[in-house]
Design an enzyme around this catalytic site. Structure first.
Site, short mmCIF file in Angstrom:
data_model
loop_
_atom_site.label_atom_id
_atom_site.label_comp_id
_atom_site.label_asym_id
_atom_site.label_seq_id
_atom_site.Cartn_x
_atom_site.Cartn_y
_atom_site.Cartn_z
N ASP A 120 110.84 107.91 133.86
CA ASP A 120 110.24 108.75 134.89
C ASP A 120 109.54 107.83 135.88
O ASP A 120 108.86 106.88 135.48
CB ASP A 120 109.22 109.69 134.24
CG ASP A 120 109.32 111.10 134.78
OD1 ASP A 120 109.13 111.26 136.00
OD2 ASP A 120 109.60 112.02 133.99
N ASP A 228 109.85 111.73 140.14
CA ASP A 228 108.96 112.88 140.17
C ASP A 228 108.65 113.31 141.61
O ASP A 228 108.26 112.46 142.42
CB ASP A 228 107.66 112.47 139.46
CG ASP A 228 106.74 113.63 139.16
OD1 ASP A 228 107.10 114.45 138.30
OD2 ASP A 228 105.67 113.70 139.78
N GLU A 293 113.61 114.60 141.60
CA GLU A 293 113.06 115.94 141.40
C GLU A 293 112.59 116.42 142.77
O GLU A 293 111.75 115.77 143.40
CB GLU A 293 111.90 115.92 140.41
CG GLU A 293 111.46 117.33 140.05
CD GLU A 293 109.99 117.48 139.70
OE1 GLU A 293 109.65 118.44 139.00
OE2 GLU A 293 109.17 116.63 140.15
N HIS A 365 110.30 120.14 130.90
CA HIS A 365 108.94 120.24 130.37
C HIS A 365 108.03 121.11 131.22
O HIS A 365 106.87 121.31 130.86
CB HIS A 365 108.36 118.83 130.25
CG HIS A 365 108.24 118.16 131.59
ND1 HIS A 365 109.33 117.74 132.31
CD2 HIS A 365 107.17 117.88 132.36
CE1 HIS A 365 108.95 117.23 133.45
NE2 HIS A 365 107.63 117.30 133.51
N ASP A 366 108.54 121.60 132.36
CA ASP A 366 107.72 122.46 133.24
C ASP A 366 108.15 123.91 133.20
O ASP A 366 107.60 124.73 133.94
CB ASP A 366 107.85 121.98 134.70
CG ASP A 366 107.24 120.61 134.93
OD1 ASP A 366 106.28 120.26 134.22
OD2 ASP A 366 107.74 119.89 135.81
C1 NOJ Z 1 106.48 117.31 138.34
C2 NOJ Z 1 106.42 117.08 136.86
O1 NOJ Z 1 107.62 117.49 136.28
C3 NOJ Z 1 105.22 117.84 136.35
O2 NOJ Z 1 105.17 117.88 134.95
C4 NOJ Z 1 103.99 117.22 136.93
O3 NOJ Z 1 102.87 117.99 136.57
C5 NOJ Z 1 104.06 117.13 138.44
N1 NOJ Z 1 105.33 116.70 138.94
C6 NOJ Z 1 103.04 116.17 138.95
O4 NOJ Z 1 103.42 114.86 138.63
#
Ligand code: NOJ
Length: 622
Positions: A120, A228, A293, A365-366
């Protein structure tokens, strides 16, 4: 209801620009990536938090599943305000997860099994404890002041007073995106938590420091990066340094996203990163994967990010399909329907058909667990709906990502009390929407708990369920987040022992992508866009056959996204009556689609891909 039979098409279909044969397309077009969220994967030292040796211990699981690449969520040194997405040292591993030697061992273990490791890369922001920020904050004259976004209070307002923030932007985690710093009398920008100050990518020294760090990781043996929120790095800053306000849709704060999503210099920055970091390694034959992302990205920008000729990133995670079940935030649920899902996924398939490449995903994970979200996690339909959704996604064009536990059809956590949640975002919105931050109270505690039960990021983060033992074999200590009690029946050990499990079905899907060029590179055409239960599409690939001929390999994918049996409209099946079944969610069912004349009947959550192969239709003569 539309009945759209595939029409004969004389033009070549599918493939990769410039590739003569499917084998010439980039390796990641036939790969599947598996995401590890290290905190919740496998603990080995009994502290209740997963670690790097735990991942190494479980490599057999990944190898058997057949995935090609592991994306590892952050393991860098971090105060863990956002579980590692707040990095205080990009060059070292947090002792919570182990050491650099443990990471080297993981890389070695993966490479020995023919898998790659993607790290990441979190460079929209650092931790406020990163030495760069500590120095930047130390004084308004600091040489690193300009590495972050420092701004004075709104003109004519008392610094620190409510409403005096430089812009009205809301942070992704609730509240203002600006934090007042008493000592220097200025504010710093944090699109996420207050402990995640945004880096100023306008400053070339920042960019060079990031690129140098990336090169060091590539030299250490990592095979790429998941970047990210990379489409948020370029902010819409005026020549005088000011940033614009956003529209207020709800509550006190405004939506700043139009002023930093796919911002004015983002493509320039990514092309520069490619030149400065990746190009020399690729020229030496290194196989690297880059995935951005990109929340809020449009198809138009998606093409620009991933067009191979532009050399920015290989693929992007877009979020439209993750947005169909909620409003402006995930804490504002709305009803979703299948036509919306088809419209959005179909638009991305069409938009990136000729240039660019999609990353395909349900879980990460989100996100809450897909089987609980778009499937049906009841005992009756959990297995079938998880397979149906997996089939649907994995037969799209793009690179599929499997998030840990998705292959087991892990479900949302049955949390009922706010104390059971740990996620900084869930807790931030709980506080803000229930009026605990001073903002107007928009929901009762009970209402907010009901929303979190569907939408919290913590559903993805409960520990992986390895077996039926105490704490699911995840830890011998107390897990940092409660283990789902259904691990007694839903776990990897049981799934490996059952040939008909969701896990074995994922293994089959992963293998299909590698073995079948039509799965990797076939073009995509959506059928039945308005049907409210059947998700149907074709894939087609023209590839060189024997003696200079061209062979067209075609799939018809039919998935019943619901608990009521369906008969696919007859027109859709024209020409497919004699097709073979490439893969089915219900193998061995008496009427599983292999009986002549029954290809179009689907039981609840049943899905199948039919295949037919023949010479490519001739071009019509002039
Ligand atoms: C996206 C990530 O997937 C998430 O888990 C994170 O909280 C935010 N970006 C901030 O880095």
């Amino acid at each position: 209801m539309t009945s759209s039979a595939p029409t004969p098409d004389p033009l070549p279909r599918g493939g990769w620009p410039g590739a003569e044969t499917p084998g010439d397309a980039p390796w990641w077009t036939r790969s599947v990536v598996y995401q590890v969220y290290p905190r919740s994967f496998q603990d080995t030292d009994g502290d209740g938090i997963g670690d790097l040796p735990g991942i190494t211990r479980r490599l057999d699981h990944l190898e058997r599943l057949g995935v090609d690449v592991v994306w590892l969520s952050p393991v860098y040194r971090s105060p863990q305000a956002d579980n590692g997405y707040d990095i205080s040292d990009y060059e070292d591993v947090d002792p919570l997860f182990g050491s650099l030697a443990d990471l080297d061992a993981l890389i070695e273990g993966l490479h020995a099994r023919g898998m790659k490791l993607v790290m990441d890369l979190v460079v929209n922001h650092t931790s406020d404890e990163h030495p760069w920020f500590v120095e930047s904050r130390s004084s308004a004259q600091s040489p690193r002041r300009d590495w972050y976004w420092w701004r004075p209070a709104r003109e004519g307002m008392e610094p620190g007073a409510p409403g005096a923030e430089p812009t009205n932007w809301r942070s992704f985690f609730g509240g203002s995106a600006w934090r007042f710093d008493e000592a220097s009398g200025e504010y710093y920008l944090h699109l996420f938590d207050t402990k995640q100050p945004d880096l100023n990518w306008e400053n070339p020294d920042v960019r060079e420091a990031v690129y140098a760090m990336m090169r060091r990781w590539l030299d250490r043996g990592v095979d790429g990066f998941r970047m990210d929120v990379i489409n948020l790095i370029s902010k819409d800053v005026a020549p005088d340094g000011s940033l614009p306000d956003g529209e207020v849709h709800w509550g006190t704060y405004g939506d700043g996203s139009p002023h930093y999503t796919d911002g004015p210099r983002v493509h320039e920055f990514l092309a520069e990163m490619h030149r400065e970091v990746f190009a020399p390694y690729l020229a030496r034959g290194r196989e690297i994967l880059t995935v951005g992302e990109t929340p809020g990205v449009t198809v138009e920008h998606g093409v620009r990010y991933t067009d191979p000729d532009r050399r920015e990133v290989d693929m992007v995670f877009q979020f439209e399909h993750m947005g169909i079940d909620h409003g402006a935030t995930r804490y504002d649920p709305v009803r979703w329907d299948l036509a919306d899902l088809k419209a959005t996924l179909g638009r991305w398939q069409a938009g990136l058909a000729h240039r660019g490449w999609n990353a395909l995903y349900w879980d990460n994970h989100d996100q809450p667990r897909v089987v609980s979200r778009f499937g049906d996690d009841s005992p009756e339909h959990r297995v079938a709906s998880a397979k149906a959704l997996a089939l649907l996604l994995h037969l799209h064009r793009g690179t599929p990502y499997v998030y840990q536990g998705e292959e087991l059809a892990m479900t949302n956590a049955p949390f009922t009390r706010i104390e059971q949640y740990q996620d900084v975002e869930s807790l931030g919105y709980f506080r803000e929407l229930t009026g605990r931050t001073g903002a107007p109270r928009l929901r009762t505690d009970g209402e907010m708990l009901a929303v979190l039960a569907h939408a919290s990021r913590d559903h993805a983060r409960t520990p992986v369920q390895w077996d039926a033992s105490a704490n699911a074999g995840f830890t011998t200590g107390t897990p940092w987040l409660e283990v789902n009690p259904n691990h007694t029946t839903i776990n990897a050990e049981a799934a490996w022992a059952d040939e008909d499990s969701v896990l074995h079905f994922y293994r089959r899907l992963v293998a299909l992508r590698r073995e079948e060029p039509v799965v990797a590179l076939g073009d995509f055409r959506m059928l039945l866009p308005d049907h409210e239960a059947v998700y149907a599409f074709t894939r087609a690939l023209d590839a060189p056959g024997p003696d200079g001929t061209t062979v067209r390999d075609e799939l018809l994918v039919l998935v019943n996204v619901g608990g009521v049996p369906q008969d696919v409209p007859a027109g859709t099946l024209t020409g497919w009556e004699e097709a073979s079944v490439l893969v089915t969610t219900h193998p061995g069912r008496a009427d599983d689609g292999t009986r002549p004349g029954a290809v179009g009947h689907l039981e609840p959550w049943e899905g199948r891909a039919l295949r037919r192969t023949g010479p490519r239709p001739a071009r019509p003569s002039a």
